[in-house]
Write a protein that holds these residues in place. Structure first.
Motif, PDB file in Angstrom:
ATOM      1  N   ALA A   1       0.837  -1.205   0.000  1.00 32.22           N
ATOM      2  CA  ALA A   1       0.000   0.000   0.000  1.00 32.22           C
ATOM      3  C   ALA A   1       0.873   1.257   0.000  1.00 32.22           C
ATOM      4  CB  ALA A   1      -0.920  -0.004   1.213  1.00 32.22           C
TER       5      ALA A   1
ATOM      6  N   GLY B   1       0.853   4.261  -2.478  1.00 28.21           N
ATOM      7  CA  GLY B   1       0.673   5.616  -1.963  1.00 28.21           C
ATOM      8  C   GLY B   1       1.802   6.553  -2.321  1.00 28.21           C
TER       9      GLY B   1
ATOM     10  N   VAL C   1       0.914   9.029  -4.956  1.00 26.35           N
ATOM     11  CA  VAL C   1       0.096  10.146  -4.485  1.00 26.35           C
ATOM     12  C   VAL C   1       0.973  11.160  -3.749  1.00 26.35           C
ATOM     13  CG1 VAL C   1      -1.851  10.809  -3.024  1.00 26.35           C
ATOM     14  CG2 VAL C   1      -1.916   8.652  -4.292  1.00 26.35           C
TER      15      VAL C   1
ATOM     16  N   ASN D   1       5.232  14.198   3.281  1.00 29.00           N
ATOM     17  CA  ASN D   1       5.167  13.363   2.075  1.00 29.00           C
ATOM     18  C   ASN D   1       6.545  12.884   1.639  1.00 29.00           C
ATOM     19  OD1 ASN D   1       2.266  13.279   0.804  1.00 29.00           O
ATOM     20  ND2 ASN D   1       2.507  15.349   1.600  1.00 29.00           N
TER      21      ASN D   1
ATOM     22  N   SER E   1      -3.976   0.078  -5.162  1.00 25.94           N
ATOM     23  CA  SER E   1      -3.875   1.042  -4.067  1.00 25.94           C
ATOM     24  C   SER E   1      -3.527   2.419  -4.615  1.00 25.94           C
ATOM     25  CB  SER E   1      -2.827   0.592  -3.046  1.00 25.94           C
ATOM     26  OG  SER E   1      -1.538   0.504  -3.622  1.00 25.94           O
TER      27      SER E   1
ATOM     28  N   ILE F   1      -6.860   3.852  -6.102  1.00 31.88           N
ATOM     29  CA  ILE F   1      -7.828   4.200  -5.054  1.00 31.88           C
ATOM     30  C   ILE F   1      -7.380   5.438  -4.286  1.00 31.88           C
ATOM     31  CG2 ILE F   1      -8.851   3.422  -2.874  1.00 31.88           C
ATOM     32  CD1 ILE F   1      -8.789   0.570  -4.043  1.00 31.88           C
ATOM     33  N   LEU F   2      -6.100   5.477  -3.890  1.00 29.29           N
ATOM     34  CA  LEU F   2      -5.593   6.623  -3.138  1.00 29.29           C
ATOM     35  C   LEU F   2      -5.570   7.886  -3.993  1.00 29.29           C
ATOM     36  CD1 LEU F   2      -2.678   4.904  -1.173  1.00 29.29           C
ATOM     37  CD2 LEU F   2      -4.802   5.818  -0.223  1.00 29.29           C
ATOM     38  N   SER F   3      -5.251   7.765  -5.289  1.00 34.69           N
ATOM     39  CA  SER F   3      -5.261   8.924  -6.185  1.00 34.69           C
ATOM     40  C   SER F   3      -6.672   9.474  -6.333  1.00 34.69           C
ATOM     41  CB  SER F   3      -4.711   8.532  -7.563  1.00 34.69           C
ATOM     42  OG  SER F   3      -3.377   8.121  -7.471  1.00 34.69           O
TER      43      SER F   3
ATOM     44  N   PHE G   1      -9.216   9.184  -4.016  1.00 33.26           N
ATOM     45  CA  PHE G   1      -9.692   9.784  -2.776  1.00 33.26           C
ATOM     46  C   PHE G   1      -8.886  11.015  -2.356  1.00 33.26           C
ATOM     47  CE2 PHE G   1     -11.667   5.585  -2.258  1.00 33.26           C
ATOM     48  CZ  PHE G   1     -12.939   5.968  -1.852  1.00 33.26           C
ATOM     49  N   VAL G   2      -7.575  10.991  -2.573  1.00 33.64           N
ATOM     50  CA  VAL G   2      -6.729  12.092  -2.100  1.00 33.64           C
ATOM     51  C   VAL G   2      -6.611  13.209  -3.130  1.00 33.64           C
ATOM     52  CG1 VAL G   2      -4.420  12.723  -1.297  1.00 33.64           C
ATOM     53  CG2 VAL G   2      -5.413  10.530  -0.628  1.00 33.64           C
TER      54      VAL G   2
END
Length: 291
Positions: free
Chosen positions: A12, A16, A19, A213, A251, A254-256, A258-259
């Motif tokens: 994950a 991530g 992102v 980050n 992952s 999905i993260l791209s 939502f974030v």
């Protein structure tokens, strides 16, 4: 159970990292950002060397191999941030990790002079079609390929394939910890030359979002994920460990979403599924001794 949770978190984290990289891609010149990332990761491997009590003494030939491998790693990091400056993190997070094993498989076939059987051709073709769908080839032109950042992602995937083969060769003569230390040491020194023309003073003006980050992509997506992955290869074998890499592109998407609000296109999802299927077939071929 804890072990598998750590492996899941490692995959994950790799997803991530696309992102996190996108968030900081325009904060500094990418050459400076790459330098910071390599330095952070280099420092993080020092405690691991002491913990595993590995000697830094290696042959001159191995050092030379690691040095050339570090040049490819620097190229990967530069292409990574160049792509993120203009491209979508979700596409990069699908395209690079799924095409990389396909390209490794293809390069290995040619370098080992094996016959290109129909089964091998179909595996590569499946991954190639998946890549074309992710790139939306029906809309493609050189200008759009460059402007979208996807050209950098393609080159990054190719560089990753070369890096993988070179890294496997280096690891035949040294441990992962010693290899990683020298890899990031040489990489940091090489990247320093690329960073010198740019002002390093701007580093001090960066806020908490940038540093959070950067730490994530350097330590969690870098040191932590790499360490856990190689621990997994020793514990459950390379075949089972590599199967967890299927979590990376999903992952990332999905993260791209939502974030960053990057809603994935149907072609990205379908292309990613085909590419993942190709990676699965590659791993099956390796497990059964076909390659």
């Amino acid at each position: 159970m804890l072990f598998y949770v750590m492996v899941f978190l490692a995959m994950a984290a790799w997803g991530g990292s696309w992102v996190a990289g996108k968030v900081i891609s325009k904060s500094l010149d990418f050459q400076v950002t790459v330098l910071l990332r390599l330095l952070f990761t280099l420092v993080s491997f020092v405690p691991l060397l002491f913990y595993f009590k590995d000697s830094l003494k290696v042959s001159r030939q191995t050092l030379l191999q690691i040095f050339f491998t570090s040049l490819v790693m620097v190229a990967i990091n530069q292409l990574y941030f160049m792509g993120l400056q203009t491209g979508l993190a979700g596409i990069g997070g699908v395209l690079v990790p799924t095409l990389n094993p396909v390209l490794v498989f293809l390069l290995t076939l040619f370098l080992s002079h094996q016959k290109f059987h129909l089964k091998n051709f179909m595996i590569v073709l499946l991954g190639f079609i998946g890549g074309l769908l992710i790139l939306e080839v029906w809309n493609i032109s050189y200008v759009k390929l460059l402007a979208s950042g996807n050209l950098f992602y393609l080159l990054c995937a190719l560089a990753w394939a070369v890096f993988t083969l070179l890294g496997n060769s280096c690891l035949e003569t040294t441990s992962i910890w010693v290899y990683s230390f020298y890899l990031y040491l040489f990489g940091s020194l090489v990247q320093l030359f690329f960073s010198l023309p740019f002002s390093l003073a701007s580093i001090a003006s960066q806020g908490g979002i940038f540093w959070t980050n950067l730490v994530f992509i350097s330590l969690f997506a870098g040191t932590f994920s790499t360490t856990v992955y190689f621990m997994a290869t020793r514990k459950i074998g390379s075949y089972k460990a590599s199967s967890f890499s299927f979590l990376v592109p999903f992952s990332a998407v999905i993260l791209s979403w939502f974030v960053l609000g990057e809603k994935p296109a149907l072609s990205t999802l379908l292309g990613g599924a085909l590419a993942v299927s190709s990676v699965y077939a590659i791993n099956r071929a390796r497990k059964n001794g076909a390659l």
